[in-house]
Design a protein around this motif. Structure first.
Motif, PDB file in Angstrom:
ATOM      1  N   LYS A   1       3.849   6.078  -5.390  1.00  0.00           N
ATOM      2  CA  LYS A   1       3.769   6.212  -6.849  1.00  0.00           C
ATOM      3  C   LYS A   1       2.648   7.169  -7.250  1.00  0.00           C
ATOM      4  N   THR A   2       1.493   7.037  -6.586  1.00  0.00           N
ATOM      5  CA  THR A   2       0.357   7.907  -6.909  1.00  0.00           C
ATOM      6  C   THR A   2       0.698   9.366  -6.647  1.00  0.00           C
ATOM      7  N   ILE A   3       1.360   9.636  -5.518  1.00  0.00           N
ATOM      8  CA  ILE A   3       1.750  11.012  -5.193  1.00  0.00           C
ATOM      9  C   ILE A   3       2.737  11.527  -6.240  1.00  0.00           C
ATOM     10  N   GLY A   4       3.636  10.651  -6.705  1.00  0.00           N
ATOM     11  CA  GLY A   4       4.573  11.050  -7.750  1.00  0.00           C
ATOM     12  C   GLY A   4       3.867  11.437  -9.036  1.00  0.00           C
ATOM     13  N   VAL A   5       2.854  10.644  -9.422  1.00  0.00           N
ATOM     14  CA  VAL A   5       2.071  10.952 -10.625  1.00  0.00           C
ATOM     15  C   VAL A   5       1.351  12.285 -10.468  1.00  0.00           C
ATOM     16  N   LEU A   6       0.754  12.496  -9.301  1.00  0.00           N
ATOM     17  CA  LEU A   6       0.019  13.741  -9.062  1.00  0.00           C
ATOM     18  C   LEU A   6       0.948  14.951  -9.077  1.00  0.00           C
ATOM     19  N   ASN A   7       2.119  14.807  -8.483  1.00  0.00           N
ATOM     20  CA  ASN A   7       3.085  15.911  -8.498  1.00  0.00           C
ATOM     21  C   ASN A   7       3.537  16.240  -9.926  1.00  0.00           C
ATOM     22  N   THR A   8       3.763  15.197 -10.723  1.00  0.00           N
ATOM     23  CA  THR A   8       4.138  15.404 -12.131  1.00  0.00           C
ATOM     24  C   THR A   8       3.014  16.119 -12.874  1.00  0.00           C
TER      25      THR A   8
ATOM     26  N   VAL B   1      -8.362  25.401 -12.258  1.00  0.00           N
ATOM     27  CA  VAL B   1      -9.245  24.453 -11.560  1.00  0.00           C
ATOM     28  C   VAL B   1      -8.549  23.099 -11.437  1.00  0.00           C
ATOM     29  N   ASN B   2      -7.907  22.640 -12.529  1.00  0.00           N
ATOM     30  CA  ASN B   2      -7.216  21.358 -12.518  1.00  0.00           C
ATOM     31  C   ASN B   2      -6.059  21.348 -11.527  1.00  0.00           C
ATOM     32  N   ILE B   3      -5.297  22.431 -11.501  1.00  0.00           N
ATOM     33  CA  ILE B   3      -4.161  22.508 -10.574  1.00  0.00           C
ATOM     34  C   ILE B   3      -4.643  22.445  -9.128  1.00  0.00           C
ATOM     35  N   ARG B   4      -5.686  23.233  -8.833  1.00  0.00           N
ATOM     36  CA  ARG B   4      -6.213  23.217  -7.457  1.00  0.00           C
ATOM     37  C   ARG B   4      -6.729  21.824  -7.096  1.00  0.00           C
ATOM     38  N   GLY B   5      -7.478  21.211  -8.019  1.00  0.00           N
ATOM     39  CA  GLY B   5      -8.026  19.883  -7.766  1.00  0.00           C
ATOM     40  C   GLY B   5      -6.951  18.840  -7.565  1.00  0.00           C
ATOM     41  N   THR B   6      -5.894  18.919  -8.383  1.00  0.00           N
ATOM     42  CA  THR B   6      -4.804  17.958  -8.265  1.00  0.00           C
ATOM     43  C   THR B   6      -4.054  18.141  -6.956  1.00  0.00           C
ATOM     44  N   LYS B   7      -3.890  19.391  -6.539  1.00  0.00           N
ATOM     45  CA  LYS B   7      -3.218  19.645  -5.251  1.00  0.00           C
ATOM     46  C   LYS B   7      -4.013  19.057  -4.091  1.00  0.00           C
ATOM     47  N   VAL B   8      -5.344  19.195  -4.153  1.00  0.00           N
ATOM     48  CA  VAL B   8      -6.197  18.617  -3.106  1.00  0.00           C
ATOM     49  C   VAL B   8      -6.024  17.097  -3.080  1.00  0.00           C
ATOM     50  N   LYS B   9      -6.032  16.479  -4.273  1.00  0.00           N
ATOM     51  CA  LYS B   9      -5.843  15.031  -4.352  1.00  0.00           C
ATOM     52  C   LYS B   9      -4.484  14.624  -3.805  1.00  0.00           C
ATOM     53  N   THR B  10      -3.471  15.417  -4.121  1.00  0.00           N
ATOM     54  CA  THR B  10      -2.119  15.104  -3.650  1.00  0.00           C
ATOM     55  C   THR B  10      -2.056  15.150  -2.121  1.00  0.00           C
TER      56      THR B  10
ATOM     57  N   ASN C   1       0.823  -1.215   0.000  1.00  0.00           N
ATOM     58  CA  ASN C   1       0.000   0.000   0.000  1.00  0.00           C
ATOM     59  C   ASN C   1       0.855   1.263   0.000  1.00  0.00           C
ATOM     60  N   ILE C   2       1.895   1.263   0.812  1.00  0.00           N
ATOM     61  CA  ILE C   2       2.763   2.444   0.904  1.00  0.00           C
ATOM     62  C   ILE C   2       3.464   2.684  -0.431  1.00  0.00           C
ATOM     63  N   THR C   3       3.953   1.607  -1.050  1.00  0.00           N
ATOM     64  CA  THR C   3       4.623   1.743  -2.352  1.00  0.00           C
ATOM     65  C   THR C   3       3.690   2.346  -3.387  1.00  0.00           C
ATOM     66  N   GLU C   4       2.448   1.875  -3.427  1.00  0.00           N
ATOM     67  CA  GLU C   4       1.485   2.378  -4.399  1.00  0.00           C
ATOM     68  C   GLU C   4       1.121   3.836  -4.126  1.00  0.00           C
ATOM     69  N   LYS C   5       1.000   4.201  -2.853  1.00  0.00           N
ATOM     70  CA  LYS C   5       0.678   5.592  -2.506  1.00  0.00           C
ATOM     71  C   LYS C   5       1.810   6.531  -2.907  1.00  0.00           C
TER      72      LYS C   5
ATOM     73  N   THR D   1      -4.520  14.783  -0.059  1.00  0.00           N
ATOM     74  CA  THR D   1      -5.309  13.661   0.465  1.00  0.00           C
ATOM     75  C   THR D   1      -4.484  12.379   0.455  1.00  0.00           C
ATOM     76  N   GLN D   2      -3.787  12.138  -0.642  1.00  0.00           N
ATOM     77  CA  GLN D   2      -2.954  10.939  -0.749  1.00  0.00           C
ATOM     78  C   GLN D   2      -1.807  10.970   0.264  1.00  0.00           C
ATOM     79  N   LYS D   3      -1.283  12.172   0.539  1.00  0.00           N
ATOM     80  CA  LYS D   3      -0.210  12.289   1.532  1.00  0.00           C
ATOM     81  C   LYS D   3      -0.716  11.931   2.933  1.00  0.00           C
ATOM     82  N   VAL D   4      -1.935  12.356   3.247  1.00  0.00           N
ATOM     83  CA  VAL D   4      -2.534  12.014   4.546  1.00  0.00           C
ATOM     84  C   VAL D   4      -2.716  10.504   4.655  1.00  0.00           C
ATOM     85  N   VAL D   5      -3.226   9.885   3.580  1.00  0.00           N
ATOM     86  CA  VAL D   5      -3.415   8.433   3.565  1.00  0.00           C
ATOM     87  C   VAL D   5      -2.076   7.726   3.738  1.00  0.00           C
ATOM     88  N   LEU D   6      -1.044   8.227   3.038  1.00  0.00           N
ATOM     89  CA  LEU D   6       0.285   7.635   3.145  1.00  0.00           C
ATOM     90  C   LEU D   6       0.812   7.733   4.573  1.00  0.00           C
TER      91      LEU D   6
END
Length: 449
Positions: free
Chosen positions: A109-116, A172-181, A103-107, A183-188
């Motif tokens: 990776k997801t944060i890396g994709v969102l940051n990119t 809008v996309n940048i703000r939304g992606t930052k929120v997702k990022t 789970n940690i490995t996947e999170k 959220t994923q950091k909290v989960v991680l």
């Protein structure tokens, strides 16, 4: 074709390419598990379920054994049961850590994709803004009166409008992606905390197994011919138990109580707020005891008749003096003689009793403390009320029974409030958790066999 027209068509192309990129990146944000990872997760879940059932079975066996008449064999069987349960707990946590690793490995990776994705959208936004400046260099009237064809003028206007819409969508996309990022950091962070919790359980269970094996070895030395001598072992065990329960539990700024009484207070509030008694005992010890490795040894006492510094000298005036006077008046106590903490470092003093609540905070908890203890008004210098106050605040700070990370974080908030995450305050959480582990072993020994 005019330069303006070229810019117009370029802007249109850039806008459309932005839309295409955004749709593509949104679809690619979630990283699916591979078939191997899915199979591993399924297998680990099945293993965990099996181990949890084995732990439940051992719990039933232990209850039955504890009902039997005391004997060497009965106590050896109980120790065997506890050792096996501890081993199963270790196995369960090892499975949990294995699951969390994936789970940690996947999170990550997801944060890396969102940051990119955020970085690329920022680049797109920068290019869109540059094109907007190009189109905006001349006024609408100037362009309309120029020699270019009217159709070119409308193409420019159309490109301008599309680019502005693209800019809005990009933001809008940048703000939304930052929120997702975030959220994923909290989960991680939660996953990492869970991994730490599991590892701490493993360490605790290993220590428990070592102690249980030593006790078992001692019992195995008693053969059948010496069975009668086991009564002496039981007598010694009872004497040790009584000594622990009757030992003095030191408290700050009030008379000490027995460990048995302290354990009872901690157990009562612990049941109401879902906290371990050992953890509440550790916090009170950290705040109260003046032995080494506690905060109490570093914080002096002020406001007693023999003290030169009074409450008006050490409290934060606008925050705590008025509440302090209200509290002491309601209890019929003299505000000029009740012991309070002296300032620690560059801060204020004025904390009251074993739980070391400042007056303004105590007032916030008075009604809830009264509901736990039945004492109304509650007294910060009364051990029962102090234990209740500490338990309530720790629960409010997010402590969860048996969750190492949550307990440590809540203890740090108890000590440092909003500055709990500063490295300079880490000692407090570490010391509390070490004390918790020691108290838990003592409580386990009292409840054994």
């Amino acid at each position: 074709m005019s330069l303006r027209l070229i810019i117009g068509w370029t802007g249109l192309g850039l806008a459309f390419s932005f839309f295409s990129y955004s749709q593509l990146s949104l679809a690619q944000t979630a990283i699916p598990l591979t078939p191997e990872q899915i199979a591993q997760e399924t297998q680990l879940r099945a293993q965990l379920k099996e181990v949890e059932q084995q732990i439940a079975d051992q719990t039933v066996i232990l209850r039955d054994k504890q009902k039997e008449t005391a004997s060497v064999q009965r106590d050896i069987d109980i120790l065997d049961n506890k050792i096996k349960t501890a081993q199963l707990n270790i196995k369960a946590k090892q499975i949990e850590i294995a699951r969390l690793g994936t789970n940690i490995t996947e999170k990550v990776k997801t944060i890396g994709v969102l940051n990119t994705k955020v970085d690329r959208e920022k680049l797109s936004l920068s290019e869109l803004l540059r094109k907007t400046r190009d189109l905006d260099n001349s006024s609408v009237l100037e362009v309309a009166l120029s020699n270019q064809k009217l159709s070119n003028f409308f193409i420019d206007l159309s490109a301008f409008n599309i680019i502005q819409k693209a800019i809005q969508d990009s933001l809008v996309n940048i703000r939304g992606t930052k929120v997702k990022t975030e959220t994923q950091k909290v989960v991680l962070e939660d996953k990492r905390d869970s991994a730490i919790n599991a590892q701490k359980v493993i360490e605790t269970e290993k220590v428990k197994i070592e102690a249980l094996n030593k006790e078992k070895t001692a019992l195995l030395r008693i053969n059948k011919a010496q069975e009668g001598a086991y009564k002496k072992v039981i007598a010694v065990r009872q004497q040790k138990r009584s000594a622990i329960l009757n030992a003095l539990f030191k408290l700050r700024d009030t008379k000490g109580i027995s460990f048995g009484q302290a354990l009872e207070y901690a157990t009562i509030v612990g049941k109401q707020v879902n906290l371990r008694p050992a953890y509440i005992l550790a916090i009170i010890t950290q705040e109260s005891d003046t032995n080494a490795d506690t905060l109490g040894v570093n914080v002096g006492t002020c406001n007693r008749p023999q003290d030169t510094k009074k409450y008006t000298d050490v409290m934060k005036p606008e925050r705590d003096i008025a509440p302090f006077l209200r509290i002491t008046k309601a209890l019929g106590l003299d505000p000029n003689t009740m012991p309070i903490s002296c300032p620690y470092g560059s801060g204020y003093g004025g904390a009251m009793g074993p739980a070391q609540f400042i007056p303004s905070t105590w007032e916030l908890f008075e009604d809830r403390i009264a509901r736990v203890t039945g004492n109304n008004p509650p007294n910060p210098w009364d051990p029962e009320d102090a234990f209740a106050a500490a338990g309530l605040l720790l629960a409010d700070n997010g402590a969860i029974a048996g969750n190492y990370s949550a307990e440590r974080k809540a203890a740090l908030k108890y000590y440092a409030g909003g500055n709990w995450s500063k490295a300079s305050n880490a000692f407090y959480g570490d010391q509390v958790m070490a004390k918790t582990a020691r108290y838990q072993m003592t409580i386990d020994s009292l409840q054994g066999g």
